[in-house]
Design a protein around this motif. Structure first.
Motif, PDB file in Angstrom:
ATOM      1  N   GLY A  33       0.857  -2.548   1.903  1.00  0.00           N
ATOM      2  CA  GLY A  33       1.106  -2.405   0.471  1.00  0.00           C
ATOM      3  C   GLY A  33      -0.171  -2.312  -0.336  1.00  0.00           C
ATOM      4  O   GLY A  33      -0.324  -1.440  -1.204  1.00  0.00           O
ATOM      5  N   ARG A  34      -1.104  -3.200  -0.048  1.00  0.00           N
ATOM      6  CA  ARG A  34      -2.373  -3.185  -0.775  1.00  0.00           C
ATOM      7  C   ARG A  34      -3.154  -1.900  -0.482  1.00  0.00           C
ATOM      8  O   ARG A  34      -3.812  -1.345  -1.366  1.00  0.00           O
ATOM      9  CB  ARG A  34      -3.204  -4.410  -0.389  1.00  0.00           C
ATOM     10  N   ALA A  35      -3.087  -1.439   0.770  1.00  0.00           N
ATOM     11  CA  ALA A  35      -3.794  -0.213   1.135  1.00  0.00           C
ATOM     12  C   ALA A  35      -3.239   0.985   0.375  1.00  0.00           C
ATOM     13  O   ALA A  35      -3.992   1.829  -0.138  1.00  0.00           O
ATOM     14  CB  ALA A  35      -3.700   0.018   2.642  1.00  0.00           C
ATOM     15  N   ILE A  36      -1.924   1.077   0.270  1.00  0.00           N
ATOM     16  CA  ILE A  36      -1.307   2.206  -0.428  1.00  0.00           C
ATOM     17  C   ILE A  36      -1.604   2.145  -1.921  1.00  0.00           C
ATOM     18  O   ILE A  36      -1.911   3.164  -2.554  1.00  0.00           O
ATOM     19  CB  ILE A  36       0.209   2.237  -0.158  1.00  0.00           C
ATOM     20  N   LYS A  37      -1.523   0.952  -2.512  1.00  0.00           N
ATOM     21  CA  LYS A  37      -1.823   0.828  -3.939  1.00  0.00           C
ATOM     22  C   LYS A  37      -3.263   1.221  -4.237  1.00  0.00           C
ATOM     23  O   LYS A  37      -3.552   1.876  -5.246  1.00  0.00           O
ATOM     24  CB  LYS A  37      -1.546  -0.601  -4.409  1.00  0.00           C
ATOM     25  N   LYS A  38      -4.175   0.842  -3.344  1.00  0.00           N
ATOM     26  CA  LYS A  38      -5.579   1.225  -3.520  1.00  0.00           C
ATOM     27  C   LYS A  38      -5.727   2.741  -3.417  1.00  0.00           C
ATOM     28  O   LYS A  38      -6.418   3.363  -4.238  1.00  0.00           O
ATOM     29  CB  LYS A  38      -6.440   0.541  -2.461  1.00  0.00           C
ATOM     30  N   ALA A  39      -5.078   3.338  -2.422  1.00  0.00           N
ATOM     31  CA  ALA A  39      -5.168   4.793  -2.237  1.00  0.00           C
ATOM     32  C   ALA A  39      -4.644   5.542  -3.449  1.00  0.00           C
ATOM     33  O   ALA A  39      -5.195   6.579  -3.842  1.00  0.00           O
ATOM     34  CB  ALA A  39      -4.406   5.204  -0.980  1.00  0.00           C
ATOM     35  N   PHE A  40      -3.584   5.015  -4.069  1.00  0.00           N
ATOM     36  CA  PHE A  40      -2.962   5.722  -5.187  1.00  0.00           C
ATOM     37  C   PHE A  40      -3.907   5.825  -6.386  1.00  0.00           C
ATOM     38  O   PHE A  40      -3.789   6.757  -7.190  1.00  0.00           O
ATOM     39  CB  PHE A  40      -1.657   5.040  -5.591  1.00  0.00           C
ATOM     40  N   HIS A  41      -4.841   4.906  -6.510  1.00  0.00           N
ATOM     41  CA  HIS A  41      -5.824   4.985  -7.597  1.00  0.00           C
ATOM     42  C   HIS A  41      -6.652   6.268  -7.519  1.00  0.00           C
ATOM     43  O   HIS A  41      -7.177   6.736  -8.539  1.00  0.00           O
ATOM     44  CB  HIS A  41      -6.763   3.776  -7.550  1.00  0.00           C
ATOM     45  N   TYR A  42      -6.773   6.818  -6.322  1.00  0.00           N
ATOM     46  CA  TYR A  42      -7.596   8.012  -6.119  1.00  0.00           C
ATOM     47  C   TYR A  42      -6.759   9.287  -6.018  1.00  0.00           C
ATOM     48  O   TYR A  42      -7.319  10.378  -5.858  1.00  0.00           O
ATOM     49  CB  TYR A  42      -8.440   7.845  -4.852  1.00  0.00           C
TER      50      TYR A  42
END
Length: 264
Positions: free
Chosen positions: A79-88
């Motif tokens: 979940g944290r990985a996907i949320k971080k990716a979505f910022h970019y």
């Protein structure tokens, strides 16, 4: 897929994938190049202890501008990985795709077709769809169906399988949903879909072809407990605390305050 000319952002979390990641990324790039539309691949190394990140950096240099690579300092969960990716992410559509490529990226085409035909906001791959072709252990099949029954009882979602790692979203849907998400690990996908449904977005299931590329380990009792705990916590936040509704209220309140400030 021929009608899709907008940009696609593919988000791929990765953890200790050094033995597979280079070939899998090259395969994904080959498929995305066939789509005939702009695309980007955003990969977040979720604290790998092998040399996954170094391999990803090499691929990022090779496909400059199209492959974006980020790293978490330690394993924080999907979940944290996907949320971080979505910022970019800068695409009009966002695809979740697992790094192991058990679900081949060529199936993204079918998700777009289903989205267009059903006027959907979210299309999710489902192992439990009657037209799916799946090859994974009986133990996992039993667990998937048991979890479906639990989710059906608690949330009555319009889908059978929340956990399959191939999903397509309109980017605006994720912008509205991800700010509400608290779960970091196993039940992240469930919390995303529960909130998308709660906000009135149309979710449609798609058949998938799943072929396991590696040995599945047994899911331990601690993981099962975490899944059940997080699922219960989502139910509690949605139906008892009304936490997700309060997020909307405070967001509207802040927007109104900003609007009033700007008019002064």
């Amino acid at each position: 897929m021929e009608d899709v000319k907008e940009k696609i952002s593919v988000i791929m979390p990765a953890y200790n994938e050094a033995g597979y990641i280079a070939g899998n990324i090259e395969e994904a790039v080959s498929v995305l190049n066939e789509f005939g539309c702009p695309w980007e691949l955003i990969i977040v190394d979720d604290g790998s202890t092998d040399n996954t990140f170094e391999i990803l950096q090499d691929l990022s240099r090779k496909y400059q501008g199209q492959i974006i690579v980020k790293k978490n300092p330690f394993n924080l969960g999907k979940g944290r990985a996907i949320k971080k990716a979505f910022h970019y992410a800068s695409g009009d559509y966002v695809v979740f795709l697992d790094a192991d490529l058990d679900l081949h990226p060529s199936q993204i085409r079918a998700l777009f077709d289903i989205m267009r035909l059903n006027n959907a906001d979210v299309v999710i791959g489902s192992k439990l769809h009657p037209n799916s072709i799946v090859n994974y252990p009986l133990e996992r099949r039993i667990m998937s169906y048991a979890y479906y029954l639990l989710v059906k009882l608690l949330f009555n979602l319009p889908c059978h399988d929340t956990q399959t790692g191939l999903k397509l979203f309109k980017a605006d849907v994720l912008r509205n949903v991800l700010r509400r998400i608290l779960v970091k690990k196993f039940a992240f996908d469930l919390e995303v879909l529960v909130n998308a449904c709660h906000l009135g977005y149309r979710i449609i299931e798609a058949p998938i072809a799943l072929s396991s590329q590696r040995h599945y380990g047994r899911i331990g009792l601690s993981s099962i407990f975490t899944i059940i705990w997080d699922t219960g916590a989502i139910f509690y936040r949605m139906n008892i605390l009304k936490y997700y509704d309060r997020i909307d209220y405070h967001c509207r309140k802040n927007i109104l305050k900003e609007f009033r400030r700007m008019r002064r």
